[in-house]
Design a protein around this motif. Sequence first.
Motif: not given
Length: 155
Positions: A4-31
């Motif tokens: 079992q891992l520690r249960s985290v909530e969505l705010d962990f995406a901003e507060t985690a000790p290690v955060r890796l963030v990647y971005t790109d653009v796709l031609g497909a629509p969001p849906e």
Amino acid sequence: MARQLRSVELDFAETAPVRLVYTDVLGAPPEAVYRALATETEAWPEWFSAVTSATAVPDGRTVRLRGGSHFRETVLAAQPDVLYAYRSDETDAPGVHALLEAWRLAPSGSGTRVRWTVATDGTTLYRSVVRLARPAMGRTFRGAVRALDRRLASG
């Protein structure tokens, strides 16, 4: 052996000790991108090379990665065309204590801007390895979104 891992909530995406963030653009629509992320679970191995299997389960999915690591995940946010996020609750991967991934989508011209955040914590060695793997994970992400874009374009 899975643990079992520690249960985290969505705010962990901003507060985690290690955060890796990647971005790109796709031609497909969001849906279309959201549908591929959130509802076409079993198709992930077709476009995300690090994933060898993905199976939907109640409230989440199970995933096996290249190299053999297994994860049981719980969906934390499923906002159509905007956000798909999940945390890992159980894994056999060494050193990890908590893991959350968030895929944020936004319209961009005639396509979709995708931002993938990997938020994690673990042993000192694990955190160091994840930081060192940042460039490789970026290449994997770019390859995945390009493959997903081709898949969505071909219908």
